[in-house]
Design a protein around this motif. Structure first.
Motif, short mmCIF file in Angstrom:
data_model
loop_
_atom_site.label_atom_id
_atom_site.label_comp_id
_atom_site.label_asym_id
_atom_site.label_seq_id
_atom_site.Cartn_x
_atom_site.Cartn_y
_atom_site.Cartn_z
N VAL A 1 0.75 -1.36 0.10
CA VAL A 1 -0.09 0.08 0.07
C VAL A 1 0.82 1.26 0.05
O VAL A 1 0.71 2.21 -0.90
N MET A 2 1.98 1.15 0.85
CA MET A 2 2.76 2.38 0.99
C MET A 2 3.45 2.77 -0.22
O MET A 2 3.75 3.80 -0.40
N SER A 3 4.07 1.74 -1.03
CA SER A 3 4.79 2.12 -2.02
C SER A 3 3.93 2.59 -3.20
O SER A 3 2.92 2.27 -3.30
N THR B 1 2.71 6.62 0.25
CA THR B 1 3.60 7.18 1.06
C THR B 1 5.09 7.14 0.94
O THR B 1 5.56 8.20 0.83
#
Lengths: 203, 545, 399
Positions: free
Chosen positions: B83-85, B88
């Motif tokens: 998700v973060m890549s 965020t």
């Protein structure tokens, strides 16, 4: 959690009705004691404009705020005994839900924003089916509304929503990823919080 | 959500900030691409009105939350990372815009030549890997004057060079040893040969171009003569050696002593370890004995007394002349120097070149003898240049220009060090460009030793991997946006990759050098003689040996 | 300035010292009462009652069984239905814009056992029509406004009316108990003992009619009981009887707080519950007595009121029942165990009555809202609102 039983049960009959209304939060009193969908479930109310909200809290308490509940189970074998011995509790206690308004549907078009007019008091409230929830969650703009609600436990609500509702869809990983990415955008400066949410969602 | 898959395949990201001087920051939309993106990749940016072409000059990792940088966020959870890549945490690339085109589907403007980028795209402009059409639009497509040298990094499309444009200037191929300089040079030579825009004169120090060369893994590759027998002549300084390698040279080159002049000795100053005084002596000797006889006469002096005599006569210290005599004797010992008679080698070479035959001069056993290489190269080049000056000047009246020549020299820094470059013929050629239709193709592994002025005259540079800071600096001196190119240059693969920039290209580009050495590669040059056919058949029957 | 709390506090101090002094005397009296009941004989009592009843300043019950008798029950009933009714009222307010009163009846039905359930209801009845507000005497055209004691009587009638309805609707399959709060004897009407119209209206055509209905249902079934529950009773029926047997004085005139002519054995001021709390163990009930006859008794026809005391959670409660229950030992037994169960569930007070009360109760806020609603409604219908200046000044506290 929407399981089959509930799915069969909720869409047909209302779970309760609106007893406090505002543009952002609703309070819904359940028609039956303890019979409420889980925290994080999507519910709907209204007829022309269907207002969607997410359950953020479930409370069961004395209907009369001046009367406190007291311990009754000293000599009981189980909590069921207590309720059987004290049938009046069914009338004295009530289960109510606090919900956060996350969107509305007008002419089949779903908007992830606050409706211009809140639902009415006594509007019947229904639990959304999995299909309805997925229809509502085609995009995840409503997470913005959830996140900005001033509820201290909103992260848990979000986790419950994602895990129980989307987690039960046919293709959860794709949906969860998209939802997660939306969250990541919303929480771009608070990765700690983001990580905690995501870790729990992925369990 | 509508998503055009076809468009998105090559899409890299969107512009988030940047400047013309520092490059444009692009956030990668697909987080997984960070590891796939390479510095030097050719990209296009779709601005509102302009389409920009540029090169990736840097790649970095970014995060919207500083806590990530401080390492206080830790999660081994794959979902969290997934998700973060891209949200965020994300990849960023710096794109250096090089060229612009009007962003249009209009046929008229679609064929306009790209212009140097003088502005940058808007925020959120889409950045994608360049397509084949982009490459063709910028670099042209394969044709008579346009030669396919390789592929842009990680692309299938052919990157082509305008050879006609290329040979009007002196060009350079740089790179530390083993990076494929020779292969690249060979390709360029073939390009020149096939386009027929100039004649090649190759001083083949290591005997790699004429008959056959060797690839890194000791696989034999064909030389020019094998591929284009009718268009290439191999001249040799050492017939026996050539024959040993299975080649009968078209001509055996010899020089008479009288052909050696002061300038030929001056360039050997360092190699012969001559003092300034000794060089002066050469100059005086040349005057004393006359240009044609000085070396012959001087070297024929026998015994200390005769040298002392002449020293006294010319007012030199006896010791200077004795050591000069001693050192010049080394020239005397070369087999290709004929002490007794004069030769017409240079004339022969010129004759071939004028006929459009490309000449490879093999050094045979002298392959690593710098003295021989420099002496011969300088000797020949000086005289060819001399001839060309004459020819060109008369051509104005005759209205017939001599055929342009490209002279390929290896170990070019030996001819072009700052101390001697101004005095040698190579410096002259590099400076006067195509005035007399003679240009150089400099092949060198130590560009930092080459005179800066010469370097700045080089039209197109082909830079393979260089790891010496000074060499990198030397190659990039005077190049627009050199700071960005540095990182590109430093991150080249050690083989078969080169950064090309300069006069004949609209913008710098990293290429994977065209395949050379396989039967298919030979065929791609349009060659299919019997010998090849037999080999190909054999390979197809039995597989590769 | 409202109540002067400083001055009040001083008076409370004085009161406290009085109480502690009185306490010792009172404890002595209770001991004497215990002594008296131990020496009590029914024969003696009957005789004395016949002799002296006319000169007594108090009434005495009819005792057919020794008052020291105790009954306990081991009968535990798990499945039964309890129906309880309670009421409250908003009095007629002379200052209000219009004359009316309101009775709010709360009911509670609890069903125990397998299909445990509960039904609550709260029914307000507004009395505003002219003939609803007064009791008319057709003979002399005099009218009595229903307020104060009459309203309390009216409420009692409404309560038992509702209880009757509940009972009628309920299923006879389970044991049933119907409960009222307070006394079955409409003692609030004592002051009207010579007002035939009032007594007829409230007792004969009110209470007695309803009792008849209930009786008919109960006699049809074998497991239905009906009672009125009085918590913390101040009644002195049995003490009165003991006074009769034990007083040494010629004229028995000792009141609650004694008097100057008190005799050495005086037990005046002792309450029945104080006596029975020394006799009854938790869960035990006393024997059943016929309530003392008074001027209203004759109107009750065959519903003579009986009563007994019961120890629930170390507290003595008084249960009043019609004679058709009190004279049936089986029903008494059932009543005994159900009352105990209800009190156990309600922590010392019948849970059903508690809930009925909760349904009936009218808070001060409700009372205010009630007045506001009346005013608003009248205003909407363009009826001019007249209210007294006194009321007006209460609403508008100006300086």
């Amino acid at each position: 959690m929407i399981n089959k039983n509930q799915e069969e049960k909720y869409p047909k009959s209302p779970i309760g009705e609106v007893i406090e209304t505002s543009a952002f939060n609703l309070t819904i009193q359940c028609h039956k004691l303890y019979e409420s969908p889980a925290i994080g479930s999507l519910i709907k109310c209204g007829t022309e404009t269907i207002v969607y909200s997410v359950i953020s809290n479930i409370k069961t308490q004395s209907l009369d705020t001046t009367r406190t509940t007291i311990a009754l189970a000293q000599n009981a074998f189980s909590v069921e005994d207590v309720y059987q011995e004290n049938p009046q509790l069914q009338n004295l206690l009530s289960t109510s839900l606090n919900t956060i308004v996350v969107g509305y549907k007008q002419n089949t078009h779903i908007n992830h924003e606050i409706p211009s007019i809140p639902p009415k008091i006594h509007d019947l409230t229904y639990c959304c089916t999995l299909e309805e929830t997925l229809e509502f969650s085609q995009t995840f703009g409503f997470l913005r509304i959830l996140r900005s609600s001033n509820n201290a436990h909103i992260d848990d609500v979000i986790v419950s929503f994602l895990r129980s509702t989307l987690g039960n869809s046919k293709n959860p990983s794709q949906l969860l990823l998209r939802a997660g990415q939306e969250l990541a955008r919303l929480l771009k400066d608070d990765t700690q919080r983001l990580t905690q949410i995501l870790e729990r969602v992925s369990l | 959500m509508t998503m055009n898959i076809d468009n998105n395949e090559s899409s890299l990201g969107i512009v988030i900030s940047g400047s013309l001087s520092e490059g444009i920051r692009v956030r990668l939309t697909n987080p997984t691409t960070v590891e796939l993106v390479k510095v030097g990749t050719f990209v296009s940016i779709n601005g509102e009105n302009l389409k920009f072409f540029g090169v990736i000059t840097d790649i970095s990792l970014g995060a919207s939350d500083h806590n990530i940088e401080y390492g206080s966020i830790e999660s081994s959870n794959t979902f969290v990372k997934e998700v973060m890549s891209g949200t965020t945490t994300f990849g960023e690339i710096i794109v250096h815009p090089m060229l612009t085109l009007y962003n249009t589907e209009d046929i008229d403007t679609a064929f306009e030549k790209p212009l140097p980028a003088k502005t940058i795209p808007n925020h959120f402009a889409k950045v994608s890997s360049a397509t084949e059409q982009d490459i063709e639009r910028v670099f042209g497509s394969e044709s008579d004057n346009v030669f396919w040298v390789g592929h842009p990094l990680d692309m299938e499309s052919k990157l082509c060079l305008n050879i006609k444009e290329l040979v009007t200037r002196t060009n350079g191929v740089f790179g530390k040893s083993g990076t494929g300089k020779t292969f690249l040079t060979r390709l360029l030579l073939i390009g020149i040969l096939q386009s027929d825009s100039a004649s090649n004169l190759i001083f083949d120090m290591a005997n790699e171009y004429g008959w056959r060369g060797y690839s890194e893994n000791i696989n034999e590759v064909k030389g020019l003569k094998q591929l284009f027998p009718s268009k290439v002549a191999v001249f040799s300084l050492d017939e026996t050696n050539s024959k040993k390698r299975g080649l009968t040279p078209d001509y055996v080159v010899k020089f008479g002593l009288e052909e050696i002049e002061y300038g030929d000795i001056a360039i050997l100053k360092d190699l012969l370890n001559l003092t300034d005084l000794a060089l002066d002596a050469v100059y005086v000797l040349e005057h004393h004995y006359g240009r044609k006889n000085w070396l012959k006469m001087f070297l024929s002096l026998q015994g200390r007394d005769s040298i002392s005599n002449i020293a006294e006569k010319l007012n030199f210290h006896e010791g200077t002349l004795i050591s000069l005599h001693n050192r010049l004797s080394r020239i005397h010992r070369f087999n290709f120097i004929d002490k007794t008679q004069s030769h017409q080698s240079v004339e022969k070479i010129l004759e071939y070149l004028q006929r459009g035959i490309h000449v490879v001069l093999e050094f045979g056993r002298y392959e690593h003898n710098a003295l021989a290489y420099i002496l011969v190269t300088n000797l020949i080049t000086r005289r060819i240049h001399q001839k060309y000056v004459e020819l060109t000047e008369t051509s104005f009246t005759k209205n017939k220009k001599p055929k342009p020549i490209v002279i390929t020299i290896e170990e070019a820094h030996r001819f072009l060090t700052p101390s001697i470059a101004p005095k040698t013929i190579f410096g002259t050629i590099a400076r006067e460009m195509r005035k007399y239709n003679v240009t150089l193709l400099i092949v060198d592994q130590r560009p930092s030793s080459i005179d800066g002025e010469i370097m700045s005259q080089i039209g197109t540079k082909f830079a393979c991997l260089l790891d010496n800071e000074k060499d990198v600096d030397a190659v990039l001196t005077g190049v627009h946006g050199s700071r960005k190119l540095r990182s590109v240059l430093a991150s080249l693969d050690s083989k078969q990759q080169a950064l090309i920039f300069g006069h004949s290209l609209p913008m710098p580009v990293v290429i994977k050098t065209r395949e050379y050495g396989t039967p298919e590669s030979y065929r791609s040059f349009g060659i299919s003689n019997k010998q090849d056919q037999i080999e190909i058949d054999r390979e197809e029957l039995f597989g590769e040996n | 300035m409202s109540l002067n709390l400083l001055k009040t506090a001083k008076q409370i101090d004085v009161m406290a010292t009085n109480i502690s002094g009185r306490q010792n005397v009172h404890l002595e009296k209770i001991k004497k009462a215990i002594n008296a009941i131990n020496q009590f004989s029914i024969e003696n009592f009957k005789q004395l009652k016949n002799e002296k009843s006319n000169e007594l300043s108090f009434v005495v019950p009819t005792i057919v069984e020794h008052p020291k008798n105790r009954y306990s029950t081991t009968n535990k009933i798990y499945e039964y239905c309890v129906m309880a009714v309670d009421g409250s009222q908003i009095e007629m307010d002379r200052h209000a814009p219009t004359t009316c009163f309101l009775i709010n009846i709360g009911t509670c039905t609890l069903k125990y056992g397998n299909a445990a359930k509960s039904i609550f209801s709260s029914t307000p009845i507004l009395y505003a029509k002219n003939d609803e507000l007064v009791i008319k005497n057709e003979l002399n055209y005099s009218e009595r406004l229903i307020e104060g004691d009459l309203l309390a009587a009216k409420r009692s009638v409404d309560e038992i009316k509702f209880l009757g309805k509940l009972l009628k609707k309920s299923s006879a399959q389970l044991p049933r108990i119907c409960l009222l709060d307070g006394s079955l004897q409409m003692i609030s009407l004592k002051g009207y003992y010579n007002d035939e119209i009032v007594l007829h209206e409230f007792i004969e055509s009110g209470m007695v009619t309803e009792l008849n209905k209930i009786k008919s249902i109960i006699t049809e079934s074998t497991n239905t009981v009906f009672a009125s529950y009085i918590s913390y009773p101040n009644s002195t029926d049995i003490i009165n009887a003991l006074k009769l047997t034990s007083c040494q004085s010629e004229s028995i005139k000792c009141g609650r707080f004694g008097n100057e002519q008190s005799c050495s054995e005086c037990i005046g001021g002792v309450l029945d519950r104080e006596l029975f709390s020394t006799i009854l163990s938790p869960g035990e009930r006393s024997s059943v007595f016929y309530a003392s006859e008074n001027s209203l008794s004759e109107y009750y026809q065959d519903h003579r009121i009986m009563f007994f005391y019961i120890n629930v959670n170390n507290e003595i409660a008084r249960i009043e029942i019609p004679q058709w229950i009190g004279e049936n030992s089986k029903l008494l037994e059932l009543l005994h165990s159900l009352i105990l169960d209800q009190c156990a569930k309600g922590k010392g007070y019948p849970v059903s009555l508690m809930e009925a009360h909760e349904q009936a109760v009218i808070t001060n806020a409700d009372r205010k809202t009630f007045i506001t609603m009346i005013e608003k409604t009248l205003h909407h219908q363009n009826i001019p609102i007249y209210t007294s200046m006194k009321n007006h000044s209460k609403n508008l506290r100006w300086l």
